[in-house]
Write a protein that holds these residues in place. Structure first.
Motif, mmCIF file in Angstrom:
data_model
loop_
_atom_site.group_PDB
_atom_site.id
_atom_site.type_symbol
_atom_site.label_atom_id
_atom_site.label_comp_id
_atom_site.label_asym_id
_atom_site.label_seq_id
_atom_site.Cartn_x
_atom_site.Cartn_y
_atom_site.Cartn_z
ATOM 1 N N SER A 1 -12.702 -14.712 -13.351
ATOM 2 C CA SER A 1 -11.685 -15.619 -12.795
ATOM 3 C C SER A 1 -11.682 -15.587 -11.268
ATOM 4 O O SER A 1 -11.910 -14.552 -10.655
ATOM 5 C CB SER A 1 -10.305 -15.291 -13.352
ATOM 6 O OG SER A 1 -9.919 -13.999 -12.994
ATOM 7 N N HIS B 1 -10.473 -20.167 -14.083
ATOM 8 C CA HIS B 1 -9.084 -19.715 -14.099
ATOM 9 C C HIS B 1 -8.951 -18.521 -15.046
ATOM 10 O O HIS B 1 -8.416 -17.484 -14.661
ATOM 11 C CB HIS B 1 -8.140 -20.845 -14.495
ATOM 12 C CG HIS B 1 -6.702 -20.440 -14.499
ATOM 13 N ND1 HIS B 1 -6.062 -19.997 -13.367
ATOM 14 C CD2 HIS B 1 -5.781 -20.379 -15.497
ATOM 15 C CE1 HIS B 1 -4.800 -19.689 -13.665
ATOM 16 N NE2 HIS B 1 -4.613 -19.903 -14.946
ATOM 17 N N GLU C 1 0.489 -27.553 -12.215
ATOM 18 C CA GLU C 1 -0.288 -26.466 -12.810
ATOM 19 C C GLU C 1 -1.597 -26.284 -12.037
ATOM 20 O O GLU C 1 -1.983 -25.160 -11.707
ATOM 21 C CB GLU C 1 -0.572 -26.776 -14.284
ATOM 22 C CG GLU C 1 -1.251 -25.628 -15.005
ATOM 23 C CD GLU C 1 -1.382 -25.843 -16.506
ATOM 24 O OE1 GLU C 1 -1.633 -24.838 -17.199
ATOM 25 O OE2 GLU C 1 -1.240 -26.992 -16.981
ATOM 26 N N ASP D 1 -3.810 -19.515 -6.997
ATOM 27 C CA ASP D 1 -4.121 -18.226 -7.623
ATOM 28 C C ASP D 1 -5.564 -17.785 -7.421
ATOM 29 O O ASP D 1 -5.844 -16.594 -7.415
ATOM 30 C CB ASP D 1 -3.885 -18.279 -9.140
ATOM 31 C CG ASP D 1 -2.418 -18.194 -9.502
ATOM 32 O OD1 ASP D 1 -1.603 -17.890 -8.615
ATOM 33 O OD2 ASP D 1 -2.084 -18.439 -10.677
ATOM 34 N N CYS D 2 -6.480 -18.735 -7.297
ATOM 35 C CA CYS D 2 -7.903 -18.382 -7.368
ATOM 36 C C CYS D 2 -8.383 -17.575 -6.166
ATOM 37 O O CYS D 2 -9.412 -16.910 -6.246
ATOM 38 C CB CYS D 2 -8.771 -19.617 -7.601
ATOM 39 S SG CYS D 2 -9.093 -20.614 -6.134
ATOM 40 N N TRP E 1 -2.914 -23.013 -10.000
ATOM 41 C CA TRP E 1 -4.219 -22.398 -10.283
ATOM 42 C C TRP E 1 -5.052 -22.317 -9.006
ATOM 43 O O TRP E 1 -5.732 -21.317 -8.780
ATOM 44 C CB TRP E 1 -4.968 -23.199 -11.346
ATOM 45 C CG TRP E 1 -4.431 -23.047 -12.745
ATOM 46 C CD1 TRP E 1 -3.206 -22.563 -13.127
ATOM 47 C CD2 TRP E 1 -5.113 -23.401 -13.954
ATOM 48 N NE1 TRP E 1 -3.098 -22.617 -14.490
ATOM 49 C CE2 TRP E 1 -4.243 -23.116 -15.026
ATOM 50 C CE3 TRP E 1 -6.357 -23.951 -14.221
ATOM 51 C CZ2 TRP E 1 -4.590 -23.349 -16.344
ATOM 52 C CZ3 TRP E 1 -6.708 -24.178 -15.541
ATOM 53 C CH2 TRP E 1 -5.836 -23.878 -16.588
#
Length: 157
Positions: A84, A61, A10, A17-18, A14
């Protein structure tokens, strides 16, 4: 080496994704994930206070974080609202100085955290990955400083 945990997977997702760590390879994200942790912060909760020792940094996030400073009259001034993908608290982690502002959850937040100790450990264990992370943080700080310089200039004209 043990199998990656669900939590590490996870965290890896993340981090990917950031958008902060575009220079990292997929394997780098997996390796870096073991040094980060996740925290959930309720709206209105202080993440850290101006003047605190900087022992960790965060990447948002989900949610929003309010950056606040106390002015000479003792009033709280909101300097920025972060969304985010934004890192914060990294200056104190990188330079060892005290926090330059307070950060408060403006909404419920999920954060990725990187402790100063974890960053030191990463520098020892995986120096190439740590260097990419530190470089990405430096680039992010540099962009913010250039924006601030531009805002100062436009206010003087």
């Amino acid at each position: 080496m043990s199998e990656p945990t669900l939590l590490n997977n996870e965290i890896r997702d993340w981090l990917m994704d950031c958008g902060l760590f575009d220079q990292l390879l997929p394997a780098d994200f997996a390796a870096a994930s073991g040094y980060f942790s996740i925290s959930t912060i309720a709206q209105g909760e202080a993440i850290f206070h101006e003047g605190d020792a900087g022992s960790f940094m965060c990447i948002i996030h989900t949610g929003q974080v309010s950056v606040q400073k106390t002015n000479s009259d003792g009033q709280t001034v909101i300097m920025a609202t972060l969304r985010s993908g934004r890192a914060f608290g990294e200056m104190a982690v990188l330079d060892g100085e005290r926090r330059s502002a307070s950060c408060v959850a403006a909404s419920n937040c999920q954060l990725l955290n990187l402790g100063k100790d974890s960053l030191e450990k990463m520098l020892n264990d995986a120096p190439k990955i740590a260097a990419k992370i530190i470089r990405a943080l430096a680039v992010s700080l540099s962009k913010r400083l250039r924006m601030a310089d531009g805002q100062l200039l436009s206010q003087q004209v």
